[in-house]
Scaffold this motif. Structure first.
Motif, PDB file in Angstrom:
ATOM      1  N   LYS A  54       0.750  -1.277  -0.106  1.00  0.00           N
ATOM      2  CA  LYS A  54       0.077   0.090   0.005  1.00  0.00           C
ATOM      3  C   LYS A  54       0.915   1.124  -0.015  1.00  0.00           C
ATOM      4  N   TRP A  63      -1.788   3.999 -10.960  1.00  0.00           N
ATOM      5  CA  TRP A  63      -2.782   3.100 -10.527  1.00  0.00           C
ATOM      6  C   TRP A  63      -2.616   3.030  -9.111  1.00  0.00           C
ATOM      7  N   THR A  64      -3.698   2.339  -8.110  1.00  0.00           N
ATOM      8  CA  THR A  64      -3.525   1.981  -6.993  1.00  0.00           C
ATOM      9  C   THR A  64      -2.860   0.633  -6.756  1.00  0.00           C
ATOM     10  N   PRO A  65      -2.426   0.434  -5.623  1.00  0.00           N
ATOM     11  CA  PRO A  65      -1.699  -1.033  -5.557  1.00  0.00           C
ATOM     12  C   PRO A  65      -2.902  -2.091  -5.882  1.00  0.00           C
ATOM     13  N   GLU A  66      -4.068  -2.102  -5.684  1.00  0.00           N
ATOM     14  CA  GLU A  66      -4.954  -3.130  -5.754  1.00  0.00           C
ATOM     15  C   GLU A  66      -5.127  -3.446  -7.187  1.00  0.00           C
ATOM     16  N   GLN A  67      -5.119  -2.142  -8.051  1.00  0.00           N
ATOM     17  CA  GLN A  67      -5.105  -2.209  -9.669  1.00  0.00           C
ATOM     18  C   GLN A  67      -4.054  -3.028 -10.189  1.00  0.00           C
ATOM     19  N   LYS A 127       1.889   4.705  -4.044  1.00  0.00           N
ATOM     20  CA  LYS A 127       1.052   5.961  -4.286  1.00  0.00           C
ATOM     21  C   LYS A 127       0.684   6.079  -5.874  1.00  0.00           C
ATOM     22  N   PRO A 128      -0.537   6.392  -6.007  1.00  0.00           N
ATOM     23  CA  PRO A 128      -1.071   6.728  -7.597  1.00  0.00           C
ATOM     24  C   PRO A 128       0.030   7.930  -8.073  1.00  0.00           C
ATOM     25  N   GLU A 129       0.295   8.881  -7.609  1.00  0.00           N
ATOM     26  CA  GLU A 129       1.193   9.891  -8.140  1.00  0.00           C
ATOM     27  C   GLU A 129       2.586   9.356  -8.798  1.00  0.00           C
TER      28      GLU A 129
END
Length: 241
Positions: free
Chosen positions: A140, A149-153, A143-145
Protein backbone atom coordinates in the motif's frame (compact mmCIF):
# COMPACT_ATOMS: atom_id res chain seq x y z
CA UNK A 1 44.93 -5.33 23.73
CA UNK A 2 42.83 -3.20 21.40
CA UNK A 3 40.73 -4.69 18.61
CA UNK A 4 39.34 -3.16 15.48
CA UNK A 5 35.59 -3.52 15.10
CA UNK A 6 35.90 -6.38 12.61
CA UNK A 7 38.45 -8.18 14.79
CA UNK A 8 36.15 -7.87 17.79
CA UNK A 9 33.19 -9.53 16.05
CA UNK A 10 35.28 -12.20 14.33
CA UNK A 11 36.07 -13.50 17.81
CA UNK A 12 32.47 -14.68 17.92
CA UNK A 13 32.68 -16.60 14.65
CA UNK A 14 33.98 -20.03 13.74
CA UNK A 15 37.40 -20.21 12.13
CA UNK A 16 37.31 -18.52 8.72
CA UNK A 17 37.47 -20.87 5.74
CA UNK A 18 37.48 -20.54 1.97
CA UNK A 19 36.08 -22.62 -0.84
CA UNK A 20 36.46 -22.32 -4.60
CA UNK A 21 34.08 -19.34 -4.64
CA UNK A 22 34.27 -17.36 -1.46
CA UNK A 23 35.43 -16.58 2.03
CA UNK A 24 33.13 -18.38 4.50
CA UNK A 25 32.20 -16.76 7.82
CA UNK A 26 29.87 -18.42 10.34
CA UNK A 27 28.49 -16.03 12.96
CA UNK A 28 27.22 -17.42 16.25
CA UNK A 29 24.35 -14.94 16.65
CA UNK A 30 22.19 -12.48 14.71
CA UNK A 31 23.94 -9.65 16.58
CA UNK A 32 27.30 -10.71 15.15
CA UNK A 33 25.74 -11.46 11.76
CA UNK A 34 24.43 -7.91 11.40
CA UNK A 35 27.61 -6.40 12.85
CA UNK A 36 29.57 -8.09 10.07
CA UNK A 37 27.17 -6.59 7.58
CA UNK A 38 28.01 -3.13 8.94
CA UNK A 39 31.72 -3.97 8.58
CA UNK A 40 31.25 -5.17 5.00
CA UNK A 41 34.27 -3.32 3.60
CA UNK A 42 36.58 -4.99 6.12
CA UNK A 43 34.96 -8.34 5.34
CA UNK A 44 35.64 -8.01 1.62
CA UNK A 45 39.22 -6.89 2.34
CA UNK A 46 39.76 -10.15 4.23
CA UNK A 47 38.28 -12.06 1.29
CA UNK A 48 40.60 -10.30 -1.14
CA UNK A 49 43.61 -11.24 1.00
CA UNK A 50 42.48 -14.83 0.54
CA UNK A 51 42.27 -14.24 -3.24
CA UNK A 52 38.47 -14.40 -3.23
CA UNK A 53 36.10 -11.74 -4.56
CA UNK A 54 33.08 -12.84 -2.51
CA UNK A 55 32.25 -13.44 1.14
CA UNK A 56 29.38 -15.63 2.39
CA UNK A 57 28.14 -14.97 5.92
CA UNK A 58 26.14 -17.74 7.58
CA UNK A 59 24.21 -17.86 10.83
CA UNK A 60 25.56 -20.82 12.77
CA UNK A 61 25.55 -24.09 10.84
CA UNK A 62 22.88 -23.00 8.36
CA UNK A 63 23.24 -24.51 4.88
CA UNK A 64 22.45 -21.25 3.10
CA UNK A 65 24.27 -17.93 3.44
CA UNK A 66 22.34 -15.09 5.03
CA UNK A 67 24.45 -12.39 3.39
CA UNK A 68 26.57 -12.39 0.26
CA UNK A 69 29.14 -9.63 -0.15
CA UNK A 70 30.87 -9.05 -3.50
CA UNK A 71 33.98 -6.99 -4.12
CA UNK A 72 32.16 -5.09 -6.90
CA UNK A 73 30.02 -3.48 -4.18
CA UNK A 74 33.00 -1.18 -3.57
CA UNK A 75 32.84 0.14 -7.13
CA UNK A 76 29.05 0.25 -6.99
CA UNK A 77 29.16 2.50 -3.92
CA UNK A 78 31.62 4.84 -5.63
CA UNK A 79 29.44 4.97 -8.77
CA UNK A 80 26.35 5.71 -6.69
CA UNK A 81 28.16 8.58 -4.96
CA UNK A 82 29.06 10.07 -8.33
CA UNK A 83 25.46 9.62 -9.50
CA UNK A 84 24.26 11.46 -6.40
CA UNK A 85 26.48 14.42 -7.28
CA UNK A 86 24.92 14.55 -10.75
CA UNK A 87 21.33 14.02 -9.59
CA UNK A 88 20.95 14.96 -5.92
CA UNK A 89 17.15 14.57 -6.06
CA UNK A 90 17.50 10.78 -5.89
CA UNK A 91 19.06 9.55 -2.63
CA UNK A 92 22.00 7.28 -3.42
CA UNK A 93 22.19 3.99 -1.51
CA UNK A 94 25.21 3.50 0.70
CA UNK A 95 27.43 0.46 0.60
CA UNK A 96 25.48 -0.91 3.53
CA UNK A 97 22.31 -0.90 1.43
CA UNK A 98 24.01 -3.23 -1.04
CA UNK A 99 24.38 -6.00 1.52
CA UNK A 100 21.00 -7.65 1.41
CA UNK A 101 19.61 -10.95 2.67
CA UNK A 102 20.18 -13.75 0.16
CA UNK A 103 16.68 -14.88 -0.75
CA UNK A 104 17.14 -17.18 -3.75
CA UNK A 105 16.35 -20.34 -1.78
CA UNK A 106 14.08 -18.73 0.81
CA UNK A 107 10.84 -20.43 1.75
CA UNK A 108 7.49 -18.65 1.88
CA UNK A 109 7.79 -17.84 5.59
CA UNK A 110 11.16 -16.16 5.05
CA UNK A 111 9.75 -14.20 2.09
CA UNK A 112 6.81 -12.97 4.18
CA UNK A 113 9.17 -11.93 7.00
CA UNK A 114 11.30 -10.01 4.52
CA UNK A 115 8.26 -8.28 3.04
CA UNK A 116 6.98 -7.32 6.50
CA UNK A 117 10.38 -5.89 7.43
CA UNK A 118 10.65 -3.74 4.30
CA UNK A 119 7.05 -2.52 4.48
CA UNK A 120 7.56 -1.53 8.12
CA UNK A 121 10.47 0.65 6.94
CA UNK A 122 8.08 2.55 4.67
CA UNK A 123 9.43 1.00 1.48
CA UNK A 124 7.48 -0.18 -1.54
CA UNK A 125 7.40 -3.95 -2.07
CA UNK A 126 6.25 -5.46 -5.36
CA UNK A 127 6.25 -9.16 -6.19
CA UNK A 128 6.25 -10.20 -9.83
CA UNK A 129 6.18 -13.66 -11.39
CA UNK A 130 9.36 -14.66 -13.20
CA UNK A 131 7.21 -16.88 -15.42
CA UNK A 132 4.51 -14.59 -16.83
CA UNK A 133 5.69 -11.19 -15.48
CA UNK A 134 2.36 -10.57 -13.79
CA UNK A 135 2.13 -8.74 -10.49
CA UNK A 136 1.38 -10.97 -7.50
CA UNK A 137 1.51 -8.35 -4.74
CA UNK A 138 1.91 -4.58 -4.33
CA UNK A 139 2.25 -2.89 -0.94
CA UNK A 140 0.00 0.00 0.00
CA UNK A 141 3.05 2.29 0.15
CA UNK A 142 2.87 2.62 -3.66
CA UNK A 143 0.99 5.85 -4.33
CA UNK A 144 -0.90 6.79 -7.54
CA UNK A 145 1.25 9.90 -8.06
CA UNK A 146 4.17 7.55 -8.67
CA UNK A 147 2.44 4.76 -10.56
CA UNK A 148 -0.94 6.20 -11.73
CA UNK A 149 -2.81 3.12 -10.45
CA UNK A 150 -3.56 2.06 -6.87
CA UNK A 151 -1.81 -1.04 -5.45
CA UNK A 152 -4.99 -3.10 -5.79
CA UNK A 153 -5.22 -2.32 -9.51
CA UNK A 154 -1.74 -3.72 -10.13
CA UNK A 155 -2.60 -7.25 -8.98
CA UNK A 156 -2.26 -9.55 -12.03
CA UNK A 157 -0.99 -6.64 -14.19
CA UNK A 158 1.37 -7.75 -16.96
CA UNK A 159 4.53 -5.72 -16.33
CA UNK A 160 5.85 -6.45 -19.81
CA UNK A 161 3.43 -3.76 -20.97
CA UNK A 162 5.32 -1.22 -18.86
CA UNK A 163 8.77 -2.52 -19.84
CA UNK A 164 7.77 -1.95 -23.49
CA UNK A 165 8.84 1.69 -23.22
CA UNK A 166 8.97 2.27 -26.98
CA UNK A 167 5.55 0.62 -27.45
CA UNK A 168 6.84 -1.73 -30.13
CA UNK A 169 5.57 -5.00 -28.65
CA UNK A 170 8.71 -6.09 -26.80
CA UNK A 171 10.44 -5.15 -23.54
CA UNK A 172 13.40 -2.80 -23.35
CA UNK A 173 17.05 -3.78 -23.11
CA UNK A 174 16.94 -2.68 -19.46
CA UNK A 175 14.42 -5.45 -18.82
CA UNK A 176 16.62 -8.04 -20.54
CA UNK A 177 19.63 -6.88 -18.52
CA UNK A 178 17.63 -7.04 -15.27
CA UNK A 179 16.63 -10.64 -15.98
CA UNK A 180 20.19 -11.62 -16.86
CA UNK A 181 21.62 -10.05 -13.70
CA UNK A 182 18.99 -11.74 -11.53
CA UNK A 183 19.75 -15.11 -13.13
CA UNK A 184 23.44 -14.58 -12.43
CA UNK A 185 23.49 -12.92 -8.99
CA UNK A 186 19.95 -13.32 -7.54
CA UNK A 187 20.18 -9.76 -6.21
CA UNK A 188 20.55 -6.39 -7.96
CA UNK A 189 21.05 -3.35 -5.72
CA UNK A 190 19.83 0.05 -6.89
CA UNK A 191 18.87 -0.97 -10.42
CA UNK A 192 17.82 2.04 -12.53
CA UNK A 193 15.35 1.62 -15.38
CA UNK A 194 12.44 3.24 -17.20
CA UNK A 195 8.81 2.10 -17.38
CA UNK A 196 5.61 3.25 -19.03
CA UNK A 197 2.80 3.72 -16.54
CA UNK A 198 -0.41 1.77 -17.32
CA UNK A 199 -2.96 2.99 -19.85
CA UNK A 200 -4.44 5.48 -20.33
CA UNK A 201 -1.63 7.45 -18.66
CA UNK A 202 1.45 5.97 -20.40
CA UNK A 203 3.81 8.53 -18.86
CA UNK A 204 7.47 7.48 -19.04
CA UNK A 205 9.15 7.38 -15.63
CA UNK A 206 12.57 6.52 -14.26
CA UNK A 207 12.79 4.28 -11.19
CA UNK A 208 15.41 2.74 -8.92
CA UNK A 209 14.77 -0.61 -7.26
CA UNK A 210 16.55 -3.38 -5.35
CA UNK A 211 15.62 -6.68 -7.02
CA UNK A 212 15.69 -10.08 -5.31
CA UNK A 213 15.17 -13.42 -7.04
CA UNK A 214 13.36 -16.15 -5.10
CA UNK A 215 13.41 -19.57 -6.78
CA UNK A 216 10.24 -21.12 -5.34
CA UNK A 217 9.25 -19.26 -2.18
CA UNK A 218 5.85 -18.06 -3.41
CA UNK A 219 3.69 -21.14 -3.64
CA UNK A 220 6.39 -22.87 -5.67
CA UNK A 221 6.51 -20.06 -8.24
CA UNK A 222 9.78 -18.25 -9.07
CA UNK A 223 9.40 -14.55 -8.35
CA UNK A 224 11.32 -11.32 -8.20
CA UNK A 225 10.81 -8.95 -5.31
CA UNK A 226 11.25 -5.26 -6.03
CA UNK A 227 11.96 -2.97 -3.07
CA UNK A 228 12.20 0.78 -3.50
CA UNK A 229 11.89 4.07 -1.67
CA UNK A 230 8.65 5.95 -2.47
CA UNK A 231 10.67 8.97 -3.66
CA UNK A 232 13.00 7.00 -5.94
CA UNK A 233 11.39 7.99 -9.22
CA UNK A 234 11.36 10.75 -11.83
CA UNK A 235 8.89 11.76 -14.54
CA UNK A 236 10.70 11.71 -17.91
CA UNK A 237 7.77 12.25 -20.25
CA UNK A 238 4.29 13.37 -19.18
CA UNK A 239 1.12 11.41 -19.74
CA UNK A 240 -0.03 10.80 -23.29
CA UNK A 241 -3.05 12.94 -24.12
Amino acid sequence: MEFTEIEYYLQYCDKLTVNDQALIIRANSELVLNALRRCWKSVIEIAQKQKRDTAFIYLGDAERPYYKIYDWFLQMEENQSQSQEINPELPAPTGLDLIAPYLKNADEIRVLEFMKEKISEGLIVIITSQIDNRCRFTSKSLKPERAFWTPEQFVNYDYLKSWDIDQIGRPSQEYERMRALLDRDSFIPGYEYSLRRPKPDLALCRYRTDYYHVADGWGGEPIRIGVSHPDDWQLLQPAVN
